[in-house]
Enzyme design. Structure first.
Site, PDB file in Angstrom:
ATOM      1  CB  CYS A  42      -0.964   0.001   1.173  1.00 40.60           C
ATOM      2  SG  CYS A  42      -0.136  -0.158   2.751  1.00 40.60           S
ATOM      3  CG  HIS A  54      -4.289   0.781   4.179  1.00 40.11           C
ATOM      4  ND1 HIS A  54      -3.766   0.008   3.174  1.00 40.11           N
ATOM      5  CD2 HIS A  54      -5.243   1.560   3.594  1.00 40.11           C
ATOM      6  CE1 HIS A  54      -4.371   0.307   2.033  1.00 40.11           C
ATOM      7  NE2 HIS A  54      -5.276   1.247   2.265  1.00 40.11           N
ATOM      8  CG  ASP A  66      -6.927   2.939  -0.142  1.00 42.47           C
ATOM      9  OD1 ASP A  66      -5.781   2.773  -0.596  1.00 42.47           O
ATOM     10  OD2 ASP A  66      -7.392   2.312   0.829  1.00 42.47           O
TER      11      ASP A  66
END
Lengths: 695, 320
Positions: free
Chosen positions: A439, A483, A498
């Site tokens: 991520c 994250h 995201d």
């Protein structure tokens, strides 16, 4: 309960303890028997157990040596050290601790010293008093173990220690001979059961001191995993391999969809071409959040209320659900970057209540600053060029961002926990060469691309998702849920983007395990697939969470809340102390009343009941001659009326028991009275029989 | 098989004591037929730490009882036949000069034994009697300034023949008081006597007796008996009995304080071997005749003189 208190053997034993004169002098002389020492050894083993891994090995070796020496002395008559040797050993032990630990206080040095002194006192157990001291030190060591480990897992060990400690005390106080194990365990159980109400009252009501009493600073401060104020490629990947619990959340009312669970941590705005960092504290915190930064909850948009329990991580982020509306942390404040920060690093477990709306956009304290556009000079030139090219083709800023996401989705980008190493221009490298990352790679690349197109952007680190524990209905968020995502300033608002969701939508909707099966957090490959094991693990976690919430987290605030719910407004420490005293007195009074009930009955009461029985039998069978003993009379009655024989014999035996074999308690006498009261003399069975004829 | 009775007053211990008493009864019952109450009284007397006087005619099995009791309890046994020309040294032993070492050496007499049968004690002169009685009281023998402890337990069973009193020295009351119990054995019943006549020689059967308890077990039983519960009600009863013997016009001499103590001790032993955790009035009644019978002197011409004085007392005193 009254019965329990009344048990004769218990009274016997307390009697032994009470007698101040002769008995204690007697006890003073009582040497330690091998059996008593064996109980002591068992207790010591259980009490010292949790420390064994932490104190230096020579301490444990000294303890073992002392135990063997003492047991050998009891069994084979070895010589025990004399007074001078003991004094020398004591001095040597203290110096050894100071030398080895460079200090004499603190958890490790303190417990080492305690264990050494326990070992030395063991060599000096010649009387009941000595043994009691050893047992008390062992209790202390046992509870010092609580400073190391407070989880549910420590309960069995603690319980074993408490039981053994009581057992050892009982056995130690018996100069004549040990109780049989069964007897001793029964008596211990009774003692502990009787102590339980008092212990509970004291736990709930004993005035609690604010501040961390149990939470000694974690030794060394290292080894803690969690988010930090900077992020370079690979940091979160590292974190994602950890199965450690970061925090737990319990929603009251509705809980959001997993994809909505963004737990907001550090906001990383400064970019140096490779690494993202937070702004200095003065810049972040000098800027308070706007009062109306969050869109007012629209009708139909739920406000989520939750309680969040953070594990200690030495950081200050309180990790609210995005976007926080309310929080009950007195020392917490919301910075202009929308980071909820506590004043001090979390060095112990902490729980707070909050309310949030799950939106991905909000106003900030002020317009974006230059730092949000900074591309770190001419770093990552290919990425910047790509961004400019894409932006030219896009119709609007939003369209541009959509195109970037589509690029991630449709081109050959991979989501992996094992990203290849990146060169000096990490974003370029990632976008054009490796195309595989976790991520933070995507968030970082997306933020760079946004900035290159002239849009203010920043990276936000935190946690996303979590695992719902169906056993107790709360969410567990682990380090593997760490994250990073991106926020872009559009139309006067920060909007969450995201990019990971574009590459691996499963990650956002179902968590890491779904996105990377077999890779993430698979610490127990053999059992990982077992549903049963998973369920056990979840139950265990639920148990731990309950324990934390109701037992360990019980502090001055909870105590005040409890008293307020009982009608005492804003209780002071004095009120708490008073409530404690009143409750403990009440418990003791109840015990005393039970004790009275099980105390000696009026001596003539038993006889009155017996006389009542005799009168009844005199009318229908035959009177008792004054010189007849109860058993004789019962036998005579049984001769005349064989049908009554068994009952009358039993009643007479009961009478003998109460009158001649013990000091009866009030409860005993009541039962006897009921037995006699319910006894009826039926008419003689057959008119032809001898008994019938006599009547 | 030696039973080991350690602690006391627990249910199991009581049960064991009772079992043991039953075993003693059965074992001895094989040798002496139909005398269970007497066997139990003798056992209780031993447990209470007292001495036993058997008063009966010859040939009813007095010696047999003493021997079998010693055999069953695993105790050493000596018999002393008392005669009118007996000297104290014949009982306690003497110091003899040894040429080899030029010193006096103590030669223990027959009294150094767990169970001593003093047969026909009333045949000896008071001097010889008193040597025995002192040893009974002190549990030790002092000779030439040296004290020799007697073995523990030390249990004297003395017998005397109530008839044929010619040429005997009957024990005075003060000496009788030193015996915890006095019992008679009496003739066996018709059926038992027939069985006796048909059966083996009883003396041969003594060899078959197996000890059911050892010395340590016996000591534990005695401790257990001493610690048995005594209720106030029971002590009231004992005192009422004692008071009656002292105040009643039927008796010249009532029970002494030692007699009262002995009564309680005997009742405790009796209670123990019957498995009672405390002493019942029935336990007192069971031992009363044996304990008090030889200590009471009925007034001449009173009803007590005519019939069993112990029974008169028991029937006159109400059980509380």
């Amino acid at each position: 309960m009254g019965r329990e208190l009344a048990s004769p053997d218990l009274r016997e034993s307390t009697h032994e303890w009470e007698a101040p004169g002769a008995a204690s002098r007697e006890a003073h002389r009582s040497p330690s028997s091998f059996g008593q020492l064996a109980w002591l050894t068992l207790l010591i083993a259980v009490a010292v157990g949790p420390h064994a891994g932490s104190v230096q090995p020579w301490v444990i070796a000294a303890l073992c040596g002392s135990v063997i020496w003492r047991l050998g002395a009891a069994r084979w008559g070895w010589d025990l050290p004399g007074k001078f040797l003991r004094a020398a050993l004591t001095l040597a032990g203290s110096f050894a601790v100071v030398f080895a630990y460079r200090r004499i206080s603190g958890l490790d040095a303190g417990s080492a010293l305690l264990i050494l002194m326990l070992a030395l006192k063991l060599l000096e157990t010649h009387s009941t008093r000595d043994r009691s001291i050893v047992i008390l030190i062992a209790w202390f060591v046992l509870f010092a173990g609580f400073l190391r480990e407070q989880s549910v897992a420590s309960i069995p060990q603690l319980a074993a220690g408490v039981v053994l400690g009581t057992l050892a005390l009982l056995q130690s106080a018996r100069p004549a001979g040990l109780l049989s194990p069964a007897q001793a365990i029964r008596m211990t159980g009774r003692l502990l059961l009787q102590a339980l109400p008092l212990a509970l009252a004291l736990f709930v009501l004993f005035p609690r001191l604010p501040g961390p009493f149990w939470a000694l600073p974690a030794p060394g401060g290292g080894g803690l995993t969690g988010l930090s104020d900077q992020m370079s490629p690979g940091d979160i990947t590292e974190l994602a391999r950890s199965d450690e619990v970061a925090f737990r959340v319990r929603f009251s009312g509705p809980s959001p969809q997993p994809a909505e669970l963004y737990w907001r941590g550090p906001v990383l705005e400064r970019f140096d071409g490779r690494r993202w960092r937070t702004q200095p504290d003065s810049l972040r915190e000098g800027l308070p959040a706007l009062r109306d930064y969050a869109p007012a909850p629209v009708a139909g948009q739920p406000v989520y209320s939750y309680e969040i329990t953070l594990e200690p991580n030495q950081q200050r982020w309180l990790l609210p659900l995005e976007t926080p509306l309310r929080w009950d942390v007195p020392e917490g404040r919301l910075a202009g970057t929308l980071e909820l920060l506590s004043k001090r690093p979390l060095d112990r477990r902490m729980a707070w209540n909050g309310q949030s709306v799950a939106t991905g956009s909000f106003r900030d304290a002020g317009p974006p600053q230059p730092v949000n556009r900074d591309l770190a000079g001419d770093a990552n030139p290919r990425a910047v060029a790509l961004a400019r090219e894409l932006r030219r083709d896009a119709g609007s800023d939003e369209d541009y961002l959509r195109r970037v996401l589509r690029m991630f989705r449709e081109q050959q980008f991979f989501y992996t926990l094992q990203p290849p190493a990146l060169g000096p221009q990490p974003v370029d490298d990632f976008l054009f060469r490796t195309r595989a990352g976790f991520c933070e790679h995507y968030a970082s690349a997306f933020a760079v691309l946004a900035r290159a197109a002239g849009l203010p952007a920043r990276v936000v680190a935190g946690y996303q998702g979590g695992a719902r524990n169906p056993v107790a209905d709360y969410w567990i968020i682990r380090q593997s849920d760490a994250h990073a995502w991106t926020e872009v300033w559009l139309d006067g608002r920060w909007i969450r983007y995201d990019p990971t969701g574009a590459v691996a939508p499963e990650r956002i909707e179902s968590g890491l395990d779904a996105a990377l099966p077999g890779l993430a957090g698979d610490t127990l490959p053999l059992l990982g697939g077992s549903k049963w094991f998973e369920r056990m693990a979840l139950s265990w976690d639920a148990l731990n969470a309950t324990w934390d919430r109701w037992v360990l987290a019980f502090g001055p605030d909870q105590q005040s809340a409890l008293l307020e719910s009982l009608g005492i407004q804003s209780p002071s420490l004095r009120d708490v102390a008073l409530a404690c005293a009143v409750t403990v007195s009440a418990v003791l009074i109840v015990f005393t009343l039970f004790g009275l009930r099980s105390g000696p009955a009026r001596p003539d009461r038993v006889e009155e009941i017996w006389q009542r029985l005799c009168r009844r039998l005199a009318r229908s069978v035959r009177p008792r001659a004054p010189h007849e003993g109860p058993a004789e009379y019962a036998a005579a009655v049984a001769d005349l009326r064989p049908d009554l024989g068994a009952t009358v014999r039993a009643l007479a035996a009961h009478y003998l028991r109460l009158r001649y074999e013990q000091i009866p308690t009030v409860a005993d006498v009541q039962r006897f009275s009921q037995m006699v009261g319910s006894f009826r003399v039926p008419p003689a069975p057959a008119p032809g029989s001898a008994a019938g004829a006599r009547r | 098989m030696a039973a080991n009775v350690t602690a006391l007053a627990g249910k199991e211990e009581l049960h064991r004591a009772r079992q043991l008493a039953d075993q003693v009864g059965t074992e001895i019952g094989q040798v002496i037929l139909g005398k269970q109450p007497e066997i139990r009284l003798a056992f209780a007397c031993l447990l209470a730490g007292g001495h036993l006087l058997i008063e009966d005619v010859p040939g009813v099995g007095k010696t047999l009882l003493a021997r079998s009791l010693a055999g069953v309890l695993g105790l050493s046994f000596r018999r002393i036949q008392f005669t009118s020309d007996m000297l104290p040294a014949d009982i306690v032993g003497m110091s003899i000069f040894e040429q080899a070492t030029s010193t006096f050496r103590f030669h223990a007499g027959p009294i150094f034994s767990h169970v001593v049968l003093a047969d026909e004690i009333n045949r000896a002169t008071p001097k010889a009697q008193s040597a025995l009685l002192e040893a009974m009281e002190e549990h030790q023998v002092t000779l030439d300034g040296q004290t020799h402890a007697l073995p523990a337990p030390f249990f004297v069973i003395a017998t005397q023949n109530p008839l044929h009193q010619a040429g005997t020295f009957p024990l005075p009351e003060s000496q009788l008081d030193r015996f915890l119990m006095r019992i008679g054995l009496g003739y066996p019943g018709e059926a038992l006597e027939r069985k006796l006549l048909k059966g083996d020689d009883r003396r041969m059967m003594l060899g078959d007796l197996r000890p059911v308890v050892d010395v340590a077990g016996l000591a534990a039983l005695r401790t257990a008996a001493r610690e048995l519960f005594l209720s106030d009600a029971l002590l009231d009863y004992v005192q009422a009995l004692v008071r009656f013997t002292r105040q009643s016009a039927q008796f010249d001499l009532g029970l002494s304080p030692r007699g009262a103590q002995d009564l309680v001790n005997a009742a405790r032993s009796w209670a123990l071997i019957h498995g009672h955790p405390g002493v019942h009035p029935e336990d007192v009644k069971a031992v009363f005749a044996a304990v008090a019978g030889h200590r009471l002197r009925p007034r001449q011409g009173g009803t007590a003189a005519l019939r069993d004085p112990a029974r008169l007392v028991l029937e006159s005193v109400p059980v509380p």
